[in-house]
Design an enzyme around this catalytic site. Structure first.
Site, short mmCIF file in Angstrom:
data_model
loop_
_atom_site.label_atom_id
_atom_site.label_comp_id
_atom_site.label_asym_id
_atom_site.label_seq_id
_atom_site.Cartn_x
_atom_site.Cartn_y
_atom_site.Cartn_z
N GLY A 199 1.04 -5.20 1.19
CA GLY A 199 -0.13 -5.41 0.34
C GLY A 199 0.23 -6.10 -0.97
O GLY A 199 -0.61 -6.78 -1.57
N GLU A 223 5.15 -4.73 7.30
CA GLU A 223 4.34 -3.69 7.96
C GLU A 223 4.82 -3.37 9.37
O GLU A 223 4.72 -2.24 9.83
CB GLU A 223 2.86 -4.11 8.00
CG GLU A 223 2.16 -4.13 6.66
CD GLU A 223 2.26 -5.45 5.92
OE1 GLU A 223 3.15 -6.28 6.24
OE2 GLU A 223 1.44 -5.69 5.02
N GLU A 251 0.22 -9.66 -0.12
CA GLU A 251 -1.19 -10.05 0.05
C GLU A 251 -1.89 -10.19 -1.30
O GLU A 251 -2.70 -11.09 -1.52
CB GLU A 251 -1.90 -9.04 0.96
CG GLU A 251 -1.41 -9.15 2.41
CD GLU A 251 -1.82 -7.97 3.28
OE1 GLU A 251 -1.70 -6.81 2.82
OE2 GLU A 251 -2.23 -8.20 4.43
N ALA A 266 0.85 -1.19 0.00
CA ALA A 266 0.00 0.00 0.00
C ALA A 266 0.89 1.24 0.00
O ALA A 266 2.02 1.21 0.47
CB ALA A 266 -0.90 -0.01 1.23
N1 DAK Z 1 4.49 3.26 -0.70
C1 DAK Z 1 4.87 4.42 -1.30
N2 DAK Z 1 6.03 4.57 -1.97
C2 DAK Z 1 6.87 3.53 -2.00
C3 DAK Z 1 6.56 2.29 -1.40
C4 DAK Z 1 5.31 2.18 -0.73
N3 DAK Z 1 4.88 1.03 -0.16
N4 DAK Z 1 7.60 1.45 -1.60
C5 DAK Z 1 8.50 2.12 -2.33
N5 DAK Z 1 8.07 3.38 -2.57
C6 DAK Z 1 8.75 4.43 -3.31
C7 DAK Z 1 9.90 5.03 -2.49
O1 DAK Z 1 9.38 6.00 -1.59
C8 DAK Z 1 10.74 5.62 -3.57
O2 DAK Z 1 10.13 6.82 -4.01
P1 DAK Z 1 10.96 8.22 -4.06
O3 DAK Z 1 11.50 8.39 -2.70
O4 DAK Z 1 12.01 7.95 -5.10
O5 DAK Z 1 9.93 9.22 -4.46
C9 DAK Z 1 10.60 4.61 -4.70
O6 DAK Z 1 9.41 3.87 -4.44
C10 DAK Z 1 11.76 3.63 -4.77
O7 DAK Z 1 11.89 3.05 -3.49
P2 DAK Z 1 13.28 3.01 -2.69
O8 DAK Z 1 14.13 4.18 -3.02
O9 DAK Z 1 12.95 2.80 -1.26
O10 DAK Z 1 13.96 1.69 -3.32
P3 DAK Z 1 14.94 0.68 -2.60
O11 DAK Z 1 15.42 -0.23 -3.67
O12 DAK Z 1 15.97 1.41 -1.77
O13 DAK Z 1 14.05 -0.15 -1.56
C11 DAK Z 1 12.08 -1.41 -0.92
C12 DAK Z 1 13.02 -0.97 -2.07
C13 DAK Z 1 10.89 -2.15 -1.54
C14 DAK Z 1 12.83 -2.36 0.02
C15 DAK Z 1 11.62 -0.14 -0.14
O14 DAK Z 1 11.08 0.79 -1.07
C16 DAK Z 1 10.58 -0.44 0.87
O15 DAK Z 1 10.88 -0.92 1.98
N6 DAK Z 1 9.33 -0.08 0.58
C17 DAK Z 1 8.24 -0.17 1.53
C18 DAK Z 1 7.76 -1.59 1.63
C19 DAK Z 1 6.68 -1.72 2.69
O16 DAK Z 1 6.88 -1.39 3.86
N7 DAK Z 1 5.52 -2.19 2.25
C20 DAK Z 1 4.35 -2.35 3.15
C21 DAK Z 1 3.51 -1.11 3.14
S1 DAK Z 1 2.13 -1.24 4.20
C22 DAK Z 1 -5.44 -2.81 3.84
C23 DAK Z 1 -4.98 -3.20 2.62
C24 DAK Z 1 -3.62 -3.23 2.37
C25 DAK Z 1 -2.71 -2.84 3.35
C26 DAK Z 1 -3.18 -2.44 4.58
C27 DAK Z 1 -4.57 -2.41 4.83
N8 DAK Z 1 -6.88 -2.78 4.16
C28 DAK Z 1 -7.78 -3.47 3.21
C29 DAK Z 1 -7.38 -2.25 5.31
C30 DAK Z 1 -1.29 -2.85 3.04
C31 DAK Z 1 -0.37 -2.21 3.79
C32 DAK Z 1 1.02 -2.15 3.28
O17 DAK Z 1 1.36 -2.71 2.27
#
Ligand code: DAK
Length: 257
Positions: free
Chosen positions: A108, A131, A111, A65
């Site tokens: 997500g 998360e 998921e 997400a």
């Molecule tokens: N959201 C927004 N932007 C993201 C992102 C994300 N999840 N993941 C990556 N990006 C963006 C980064 O901010 C960056 O953008 P700029 O800063 O260049 O503008 C760009 O993508 C490239 O990312 P990185 O520079 O971080 O690239 P790296 O190779 O260094 O790292 C990485 C890649 C995938 C390890 C890292 O980006 C990362 O850790 N990303 C976050 C992963 C994460 O935590 N995902 C879980 C998010 S929470 C629900 C439904 C769904 C959900 C919840 C509730 N309901 C139905 C209620 C889901 C929740 C989630 O998924």
């Protein structure tokens, strides 16, 4: 169909949908999710389509997400969010979906991958539920679906530590069907989708429903459900064609009737 955050096209009886927001690693925002559902539901309702493939552009299948969008949300916003209903629509799709996991499938994204029916992953893909690292827990079924697939101990480890696993480890855990070189991931998904597309679509739909039922019900109820579905297929022309083709030593031609 016109989209901006996804790409969608057909190849004979197969539909391909590609998350296309590579600058954000295909982070799922409401606009992209709506486009995704619009495409998948349209293909699901199209009798010419027998199987769907879901993949991502660039380095990610989906990094989850959109954290930038979630950062400003309150508990009240979450309670009123239409997101759960969107995920429910995904769960109701009847046709099989093959995930071609080209890169990160996190949060997500993981998921979403688990909502697909068969998963082909690139050797370079990374899968996980990170998360916990941002102070929340999986919210689109991660604690439930992951636990059902990998068991309690592994689910605890992955969700409590937020560790990303390699495609090979994901395969060993049963989260992924097979792992291939990155340049082959879409072709392998196509190969599987074509194989499924050649079967009776009614039997395929029944099988998908029965298998998903196994994840959410007792054995007795599941066996009863299977028995009814099995009997129902004896009312189809595809059953007559399938058995006749076997007896005549030829390939069956299934019409979905
Ligand atoms: N959201 C927004 N932007 C993201 C992102 C994300 N999840 N993941 C990556 N990006 C963006 C980064 O901010 C960056 O953008 P700029 O800063 O260049 O503008 C760009 O993508 C490239 O990312 P990185 O520079 O971080 O690239 P790296 O190779 O260094 O790292 C990485 C890649 C995938 C390890 C890292 O980006 C990362 O850790 N990303 C976050 C992963 C994460 O935590 N995902 C879980 C998010 S929470 C629900 C439904 C769904 C959900 C919840 C509730 N309901 C139905 C209620 C889901 C929740 C989630 O998924």
């Amino acid at each position: 169909m016109e989209f901006t955050l996804i790409k969608a096209w057909t190849e004979d009886s197969i539909a391909l949908v590609q998350l296309h927001r590579p600058e954000a690693l295909n982070a799922l925002n409401p606009e992209m999710f709506e486009e995704l559902l619009t495409a998948l539901e349209a293909y699901d309702a199209d009798a010419a389509i027998r199987c769907m493939i879901l993949t991502g552009t660039g380095r990610a299948f989906s990094a989850g997400a959109d954290i930038k969008q979630m950062a400003g949300m309150s508990a009240v916003d979450q309670m009123a969010s239409p997101a759960p209903a969107r995920w429910e629509r995904l769960r109701r799709l009847k046709k099989p979906i093959v995930a071609a996991v080209n890169g990160f499938a996190l949060g997500g994204g993981c998921e979403l991958m688990m909502c697909c029916d068969i998963v082909v992953a690139a050797e370079t893909a990374r899968v996980g539920q990170p998360e916990i690292n941002i102070g929340i827990i999986p919210g689109a079924g991660g604690t439930q679906r992951l636990t059902r697939v990998v068991g309690k101990c592994k689910a605890m480890e992955l969700i409590l530590t937020g560790r990303q696993v390699t495609a090979a480890e994901a395969e060993a855990l049963g989260l992924v069907n097979r792992v291939v070189a990155p340049e082959l991931v879409l072709d392998e998904a196509r190969r599987i989708a074509r194989e499924i597309a050649a079967k009776s679509p009614i039997a395929v739909r029944a099988a998908k429903e029965c298998i998903l039922k196994a994840q959410e019900t007792s054995l007795a109820v599941g066996l009863d459900f299977e028995r009814r579905m099995f009997a129902l297929l004896f009312a189809t022309e595809d059953k007559v064609e399938g058995m006749q083709a076997f007896l005549e030593k030829r390939e069956p031609k299934f019409k979905g009737s």
